[in-house]
Design an enzyme around this catalytic site. Structure first.
Site, short mmCIF file in Angstrom:
data_model
loop_
_atom_site.label_atom_id
_atom_site.label_comp_id
_atom_site.label_asym_id
_atom_site.label_seq_id
_atom_site.Cartn_x
_atom_site.Cartn_y
_atom_site.Cartn_z
N ASP A 167 0.83 -1.20 0.00
CA ASP A 167 0.00 0.00 0.00
C ASP A 167 0.87 1.26 0.00
O ASP A 167 1.88 1.34 0.69
CB ASP A 167 -0.90 -0.01 1.24
CG ASP A 167 -1.94 1.09 1.22
OD1 ASP A 167 -2.71 1.15 0.24
OD2 ASP A 167 -1.99 1.88 2.17
N GLU A 211 1.65 -0.68 -4.98
CA GLU A 211 0.54 0.20 -5.37
C GLU A 211 1.17 1.52 -5.84
O GLU A 211 1.20 2.51 -5.12
CB GLU A 211 -0.41 0.46 -4.20
CG GLU A 211 -1.64 1.26 -4.64
CD GLU A 211 -2.21 2.19 -3.56
OE1 GLU A 211 -3.26 2.80 -3.82
OE2 GLU A 211 -1.59 2.32 -2.49
N ASP A 225 -10.41 1.70 -4.75
CA ASP A 225 -10.00 3.10 -4.78
C ASP A 225 -10.50 3.85 -6.01
O ASP A 225 -10.10 5.01 -6.22
CB ASP A 225 -8.46 3.20 -4.75
CG ASP A 225 -7.90 2.93 -3.37
OD1 ASP A 225 -8.56 3.27 -2.38
OD2 ASP A 225 -6.79 2.39 -3.28
#
Length: 542
Positions: free
Chosen positions: A325, A354, A421
């Site tokens: 992340d 990410e 997201d």
């Protein structure tokens, strides 16, 4: 010839080893140049006297450039090479001296390009299972509530209601276990779970304890059961590594809140002052969220803390990978250590960052295996949803994206249409099922792993977070079964060796986009436009 477009960089995405004795060499030239390109090469220490030559193919083309590419099997893994370019019957030479009208081979040791030596520990290896993987991303709280005996007092929404940032629906690990047969029948071969560790939020990206599974979701025993049962079905499990930041309720940050500079954990965070003050937000945090303080990954003790977490879940539960992340805000130094230690423990444990943008500096073989391919997402939105691209422009964009990275990285990219997201892709294309199917077909045929966001196969809708995190509708009377069966059929393509391993060519013709894959004697061609697709598969002549 447009010399400004001419580019080659040794030991980079333009020259890289793909095997112990095999390399790929690329040369970039202007798209409109009418030339022939030849690779002139030979053993490094005999190149002055001994050269071979072969023509290169303009294999990729974007809106500005052509990219010529050649794969070479080497007898000597120390290679010297230059390029010969023919234009209007005249030969020019491209070496470290740039473009010249002649080239002195007796003095070549001064200015040839080179692959000095293919060192095994420098060569990036492909995680083989990633090349044919179909991931299913699950936002755990919204997939399925399987444990009816747990404490349900935290649940504050009815299953199926539209979520808010602070709503809890009750999905859990037991629910995923109970739906493994469904996922297997769909064609899934890997599951990516959003965070499962102790946290007050529904998304759990603000983690209090990285070694404790949140009771909302289940227990360590249930997680081990999930991994074991998934593995028995050939399904891998990838967890979310939230190592950029943590919860302000993590014990180390609480200690700093209490003791300030006197805390042994003060340097674990990046604080401007004697004490962290959430109201003033005088410390680094994720975005502007004061409840998620940023961890100082330049600190050796923080690195040790996080590395132990990464290794713990591989040792104790047998997970198959980590999705990282906010990975581009974490230090390169940490990710280099992370890769060494994770790969030493489990060589085929995949590491996916990410990074929403060009991440080449992280994808050179010393940090990640790949990234979540949001550049692919954006291209699909521009083509299928926004009509910003025609087929030719879409082909150019996809080729441009491919040229950002080496072949190994492209083969492991996590290609996705949407995620927790983003807006739901089905909503972005105006709930047009033909467009969604065509996009899924492209996603499957394109190099890399495919990631299906939970519910895509039943046409789930949703706007931006939190609307993209709706509950999965398990009432099959609401499903379009023909659409679901077509998705299942498309996903089966990923099992083909020609899709897993084949060299790719992307181009446009007559307003159709083509993705062509070639492997051994098989050729697979996907022909598509925004609302339809066709597939051709044929045996090639020797």
């Amino acid at each position: 010839m447009n010399q400004h477009a001419l580019l080659h960089i040794p030991d980079s995405r333009y020259c890289f080893a793909v095997g112990k004795d095999e390399i790929v060499i690329r040369l970039r030239m202007a798209k409109d140049d009418q030339v022939k390109v030849f690779l002139v090469y030979g053993p490094k220490y005999q190149f002055q006297m001994q050269q071979s030559e072969m023509e290169m193919t303009a294999h990729y083309e974007d809106n500005l450039y052509k990219y010529y590419e050649k794969r070479l099997k080497l007898d000597d893994v120390r290679l010297a090479y230059i390029f010969r370019v023919e234009e209007d019957g005249k030969s020019l030479y491209y070496s470290e001296d740039g473009l010249t009208e002649s080239y002195s081979f007796p003095e070549a040791f001064y200015n040839f390009f080179q692959m000095p030596y293919i060192n095994e520990n420098d060569r990036m290896e492909t995680v083989d299972w990633m090349q044919g993987a179909i991931f299913y991303q699950i936002f755990v709280d919204r997939f399925f509530a399987g444990n009816t005996q747990k404490d349900r007092s935290y649940i504050n929404m009815q299953w199926g209601d539209k979520p808010t940032p602070k709503s809890f629906a009750g999905g859990d690990l037991r629910g995923i276990i109970e739906k493994l047969d469904y996922l297997e029948n769909l064609g899934i071969s890997a599951i990516y779970l959003t965070p499962i560790f102790l946290s007050k939020s529904n998304h759990k990206y603000d983690i209090e304890d990285y070694k404790t599974i949140d009771p909302m979701f289940g227990t360590m025993q249930e997680f081990r059961e999930l991994v074991e049962l998934a593995h028995a079905k050939g399904i891998r499990i990838v967890l979310d590594a939230v190592f950029n930041h943590c919860s302000m309720d993590m014990k180390q940050f609480r200690d700093v809140m209490e003791k300030g500079r006197k805390s042994e954990y003060y340097d674990w965070f990046i604080i401007d002052g004697d004490y962290p003050e959430p109201e003033k937000r005088n410390y680094e945090c994720f975005a502007s969220c004061n409840y998620m303080p940023k961890l100082n990954t330049a600190n050796a003790k923080v690195q040790e803390f996080l590395l132990e977490i990464a290794l713990y879940w591989i040792r104790e539960a047998g997970i198959d990978g980590w999705r990282l992340d906010v990975s581009d805000e974490v230090s390169h130094d940490f990710w280099r250590r992370f890769r060494r230690e994770v790969k030493a423990l489990k060589k085929d444990c995949v590491i996916v960052g990410e990074n929403w943008h060009d991440a080449y500096s992280y994808l050179m073989g010393d940090q990640y295996d790949s990234i979540m391919n949001y550049a692919f997402t954006k291209a699909c939105l521009d083509y299928f949803a926004h009509d910003n691209f025609d087929a030719k422009q879409m082909a150019e964009k996809l080729n441009s994206n491919l040229m950002r990275n080496t072949a190994q990285v492209n083969d492991m990219m996590l290609n996705l249409l949407d995620s927790h997201d983003t807006h739901r892709f089905f909503s972005e294309v105006g709930k047009n099922k033909k467009k969604l199917l065509s996009a899924i077909a492209l996603e499957i045929a394109f190099p890399g792993a495919t990631c299906i966001y939970y519910g895509t196969e039943i046409c789930m809708e949703g706007g931006y977070d939190p609307d993209s995190r709706r509950c999965f509708d398990w009432d099959q009377s609401h499903w379009d079964m023909d659409f679901l069966r077509e998705v299942q059929n498309i996903l089966q393509w990923k099992k083909k060796d020609v899709i897993r391993y084949g060299i790719v060519r992307v181009y446009a013709k007559d307003d159709y986009l083509y993705v062509e894959r070639r492997y051994q004697k098989t050729k697979f061609i996907l022909k598509l436009n925004r609302e339809s697709y066709e597939v051709y598969e044929e045996e090639m002549k020797s």
